[in-house]
Design a protein around this motif. Structure first.
Motif, PDB file in Angstrom:
ATOM      1  N   UNK A  19      39.160  39.370  50.192  1.00  0.00           N
ATOM      2  CA  UNK A  19      38.608  39.957  51.423  1.00  0.00           C
ATOM      3  C   UNK A  19      37.181  39.515  51.743  1.00  0.00           C
ATOM      4  N   UNK A  20      36.402  39.154  50.739  1.00  0.00           N
ATOM      5  CA  UNK A  20      35.011  38.733  50.972  1.00  0.00           C
ATOM      6  C   UNK A  20      34.865  37.229  51.198  1.00  0.00           C
ATOM      7  N   UNK A  58      52.552  40.275  47.905  1.00  0.00           N
ATOM      8  CA  UNK A  58      51.913  41.583  47.722  1.00  0.00           C
ATOM      9  C   UNK A  58      51.611  41.897  46.258  1.00  0.00           C
ATOM     10  N   UNK A  59      52.395  41.359  45.341  1.00  0.00           N
ATOM     11  CA  UNK A  59      52.199  41.641  43.922  1.00  0.00           C
ATOM     12  C   UNK A  59      50.937  40.989  43.358  1.00  0.00           C
ATOM     13  N   UNK A  60      50.487  39.903  43.986  1.00  0.00           N
ATOM     14  CA  UNK A  60      49.370  39.137  43.456  1.00  0.00           C
ATOM     15  C   UNK A  60      48.103  39.234  44.308  1.00  0.00           C
ATOM     16  N   UNK A  61      48.099  40.058  45.320  1.00  0.00           N
ATOM     17  CA  UNK A  61      46.944  40.136  46.219  1.00  0.00           C
ATOM     18  C   UNK A  61      45.743  40.791  45.511  1.00  0.00           C
ATOM     19  N   UNK A  62      44.571  40.504  46.027  1.00  0.00           N
ATOM     20  CA  UNK A  62      43.356  41.164  45.563  1.00  0.00           C
ATOM     21  C   UNK A  62      43.382  42.629  46.003  1.00  0.00           C
ATOM     22  N   UNK A  63      42.683  43.462  45.261  1.00  0.00           N
ATOM     23  CA  UNK A  63      42.567  44.897  45.556  1.00  0.00           C
ATOM     24  C   UNK A  63      43.911  45.602  45.637  1.00  0.00           C
ATOM     25  N   UNK A  64      44.809  45.226  44.759  1.00  0.00           N
ATOM     26  CA  UNK A  64      46.129  45.870  44.719  1.00  0.00           C
ATOM     27  C   UNK A  64      46.062  47.175  43.956  1.00  0.00           C
TER      28      UNK A  64
END
Length: 64
Positions: A19-20, A58-64
Motif C-alpha cells: 500500500x505504501x 488474496x492469500x499473499x497480499x500485504x496487510x492480510x
C-alpha cells in the motif's frame, strides 16, 4: 539468540503491491519453501502486470 531465518506470522510470503509503494511489486518472505513460492510469485506478478486476477492473490497480499 539471533535468528538467521525469519518467516511471516502465517508462514506465507508477501506477494504483490504494498500500500505504501504503489509503483512496485514485491515477492518477499519465502521461508523454507522458496522454490514453490517463487514460482507462485512469478505467476501472481505476471497476472497483476496484465491487470488480471489470480485465484491465490488474496492469500499473499500485504496487510492480510
Amino acid at each position: 539468540m539471533k535468528k538467521t531465518f525469519e518467516e511471516t506470522k502465517d508462514d506465507l510470503p508477501y506477494i504483490g503491491k504494498h500500500p505504501n509503494f504503489e509503483s512496485a511489486y514485491f515477492v518477499l518472505g519465502f521461508g523454507g519453501n522458496g522454490i514453490t513460492f517463487s514460482v507462485i510469485g512469478m505467476d501472481l506478478v505476471s497476472k497483476m502486470l496484465k491487470n488480471e486476477k489470480h485465484p491465490l492473490q488474496e492469500y499473499f497480499r500485504f496487510r492480510r
